[in-house]
Design an enzyme around this catalytic site. Sequence first.
Site, PDB file in Angstrom:
ATOM      1  N   GLU A 280      26.621  29.532  21.155  1.00 17.42           N
ATOM      2  CA  GLU A 280      26.482  28.433  22.009  1.00 17.42           C
ATOM      3  C   GLU A 280      24.921  27.952  21.939  1.00 17.42           C
ATOM      4  O   GLU A 280      23.781  29.113  22.284  1.00 17.42           O
ATOM      5  CB  GLU A 280      26.704  28.694  23.447  1.00 17.42           C
ATOM      6  CG  GLU A 280      26.519  27.676  24.593  1.00 17.42           C
ATOM      7  CD  GLU A 280      26.962  27.692  25.776  1.00 17.42           C
ATOM      8  OE1 GLU A 280      26.534  27.198  26.713  1.00 17.42           O
ATOM      9  OE2 GLU A 280      28.142  28.235  25.978  1.00 17.42           O
TER      10      GLU A 280
ATOM     11  N   HIS B 261      23.144  29.125  24.958  1.00 20.41           N
ATOM     12  CA  HIS B 261      22.841  30.662  25.279  1.00 20.41           C
ATOM     13  C   HIS B 261      21.680  31.216  24.253  1.00 20.41           C
ATOM     14  O   HIS B 261      21.118  32.156  24.998  1.00 20.41           O
ATOM     15  CB  HIS B 261      24.198  31.237  25.071  1.00 20.41           C
ATOM     16  CG  HIS B 261      25.256  30.934  26.141  1.00 20.41           C
ATOM     17  ND1 HIS B 261      26.498  31.362  25.615  1.00 20.41           N
ATOM     18  CD2 HIS B 261      25.097  30.521  27.215  1.00 20.41           C
ATOM     19  CE1 HIS B 261      27.309  31.225  26.909  1.00 20.41           C
ATOM     20  NE2 HIS B 261      26.296  30.383  27.906  1.00 20.41           N
TER      21      HIS B 261
ATOM     22  N   ASP C  58      22.331  27.730  32.399  1.00 18.09           N
ATOM     23  CA  ASP C  58      23.260  27.220  31.671  1.00 18.09           C
ATOM     24  C   ASP C  58      23.590  25.739  32.039  1.00 18.09           C
ATOM     25  O   ASP C  58      24.620  25.467  32.517  1.00 18.09           O
ATOM     26  CB  ASP C  58      24.452  28.106  31.318  1.00 18.09           C
ATOM     27  CG  ASP C  58      25.012  27.570  30.186  1.00 18.09           C
ATOM     28  OD1 ASP C  58      24.611  26.878  29.429  1.00 18.09           O
ATOM     29  OD2 ASP C  58      25.937  28.414  29.867  1.00 18.09           O
TER      30      ASP C  58
ATOM     31  N   GLU D 250      31.749  35.329  22.279  1.00 20.20           N
ATOM     32  CA  GLU D 250      30.408  34.433  22.500  1.00 20.20           C
ATOM     33  C   GLU D 250      29.471  35.140  23.011  1.00 20.20           C
ATOM     34  O   GLU D 250      29.412  35.484  24.250  1.00 20.20           O
ATOM     35  CB  GLU D 250      30.862  33.159  23.198  1.00 20.20           C
ATOM     36  CG  GLU D 250      29.799  32.364  23.686  1.00 20.20           C
ATOM     37  CD  GLU D 250      30.121  30.952  24.702  1.00 20.20           C
ATOM     38  OE1 GLU D 250      29.653  30.538  25.298  1.00 20.20           O
ATOM     39  OE2 GLU D 250      31.294  30.587  24.017  1.00 20.20           O
TER      40      GLU D 250
ATOM     41  N   ASP E 142      24.291  23.151  30.121  1.00 19.48           N
ATOM     42  CA  ASP E 142      25.213  22.757  29.371  1.00 19.48           C
ATOM     43  C   ASP E 142      25.207  21.283  29.055  1.00 19.48           C
ATOM     44  O   ASP E 142      26.034  20.303  29.395  1.00 19.48           O
ATOM     45  CB  ASP E 142      26.462  22.865  30.195  1.00 19.48           C
ATOM     46  CG  ASP E 142      26.982  24.380  29.803  1.00 19.48           C
ATOM     47  OD1 ASP E 142      26.725  24.812  28.572  1.00 19.48           O
ATOM     48  OD2 ASP E 142      27.719  24.876  30.617  1.00 19.48           O
TER      49      ASP E 142
ATOM     50  N   ASP F 286      29.440  25.941  19.973  1.00 21.69           N
ATOM     51  CA  ASP F 286      29.416  25.376  21.228  1.00 21.69           C
ATOM     52  C   ASP F 286      28.121  24.240  20.999  1.00 21.69           C
ATOM     53  O   ASP F 286      26.935  24.620  21.048  1.00 21.69           O
ATOM     54  CB  ASP F 286      29.035  25.896  22.417  1.00 21.69           C
ATOM     55  CG  ASP F 286      30.580  26.889  22.664  1.00 21.69           C
ATOM     56  OD1 ASP F 286      31.267  26.666  22.132  1.00 21.69           O
ATOM     57  OD2 ASP F 286      30.356  27.455  24.021  1.00 21.69           O
TER      58      ASP F 286
ATOM     59  N   HIS G 127      40.311  27.038  28.873  1.00 19.56           N
ATOM     60  CA  HIS G 127      40.548  28.118  29.429  1.00 19.56           C
ATOM     61  C   HIS G 127      42.048  28.145  30.167  1.00 19.56           C
ATOM     62  O   HIS G 127      42.450  27.094  30.484  1.00 19.56           O
ATOM     63  CB  HIS G 127      39.791  28.470  30.532  1.00 19.56           C
ATOM     64  CG  HIS G 127      38.412  28.408  30.427  1.00 19.56           C
ATOM     65  ND1 HIS G 127      37.628  27.275  30.023  1.00 19.56           N
ATOM     66  CD2 HIS G 127      37.403  29.463  30.226  1.00 19.56           C
ATOM     67  CE1 HIS G 127      36.162  27.665  29.877  1.00 19.56           C
ATOM     68  NE2 HIS G 127      36.235  28.912  29.775  1.00 19.56           N
TER      69      HIS G 127
END
Length: 477
Positions: free
Chosen positions: A309, A312, A348, A273, A350, A337, A142
């Site tokens: 992802e 997600h 999320d 996404e 991750d 992802d 990012h």
Amino acid sequence: MKMMGILRLLLSLTCILFSAVAANPPTCPANIDSGCADDVWKGEFFPGIPKIKYEGPSSKNPLAYKWYNADEEILGKKMKDWLRFSVAFWHTFRGTGGDPFGAPTKYWPWEDGTNSISMAKRRMSANFEFMEKLGVDRWCFHDRDIAPDGKTLAESNANLDEVVAFAKELQEGTGIRPLWGTAQLFMHPRYMHGAATSSEVGVYAYAAAQVKKAIEVTHYLGGENFVFWGGREGYQTLLNTDMKRELDHMARFFQAAVEYKKKIGFNGTLLIEPKPQEPTKHQYDWDAATSLSFLQKYGLAGEFKLNIECNHATLSGHSCHHELETARINGALGNIDANTGDPQIGWDTDQFLTDIGEATLVMLSVVRNGGIAPGGFNFDAKLRRESTDVEDIFLAHISGMDTMARGLRNVAKLMEDGSLSELIRKRYASFDTEFGAEIEAGKVDFETLEKKAMEWGEPAVASGKQELAEMIFRSAL
């Protein structure tokens, strides 16, 4: 004379010392108190970590690959070309271990507690050393994670330019490039109502300017893709929301991005996404099907692909395999992802994907797709809150890479065996007849189908052999 001899001896020892230093550059853990951790430091950030090598499944070395052998050929391609791994800068180098109920737990030795330009450069140096030792030649970012936000847009752009120029220097001669870049359009208070869907035209313009700059720096660094994150593009209630207007605004935003990408000659793929309930209850890009519908409605289907992802997918009520297949059969699978979530936690999380069965299903979609280049697998995954050693960053990525590599090897087993493909073929065998082929070609109308139904009578329905399919699949794991 004796004094002169001592001086000559000291001079000689000094020369030997400098020669040794030149031959063996110093290392340090980049500790901010060590005096050698500023932004021009050229030593090692991970001095205790060797370059990670493939040692095979029997290896007990945690700092070695057991399944990922980059140059080994599987199903006609090298493993590195199937997988195209990428390090996610934000989780790997900006993750703190903090969560809504706990303070940060990770304090990497090179951090000084600031978000200064010198700190940003130090993180970037650590990032490149990490990738080189891991044997990965792609990363993703990012804009606001790699460079500090300024007091004005112009200052933010200048900060980004300086850090990106430094990253460009670090790239030279390494073969390392961004898999993709993106703009962070969700954390700053200005994006409280969204970015492209904000009710404030000033925010819409600011977001556009930020994306414009992020596309430029991704292009400058040789990035292969650019991702649009759904962040806060959604709504909690329609009582105070004009849903159609916000969707129209988002479409115009994406159309302008396509035009600008072409204007500057950026040939990378634009990706959307799907991002459910993060953080709004109703996200406009809820899942792959919703995102594809949006792209088709606004004439953008040929300009964008999807970044799927796995975490997600869980939040949207699907499996990762379902989302990948939905994207694939619509010709829109662009990037993955490589993470997973906890089905019992509605957030999320991750986590690094370490489930061999899930990884095999993911790779089944990738192989059916013929690969995902110019996309790849980026580890949008973070260390668990309790993992606080620098070594843990390597262990997590090694585990994730080995899991995906093992999934690829399992797909090769399934294809070489052929039993699962044959089971599927037999299940649809009635459509491989002459009449079935005419139906699939769109040559049969309802009157003809009714006539056949009358002629054939009650159809015999064969078993789907679900348990056998699962047995065959599990046997390859």
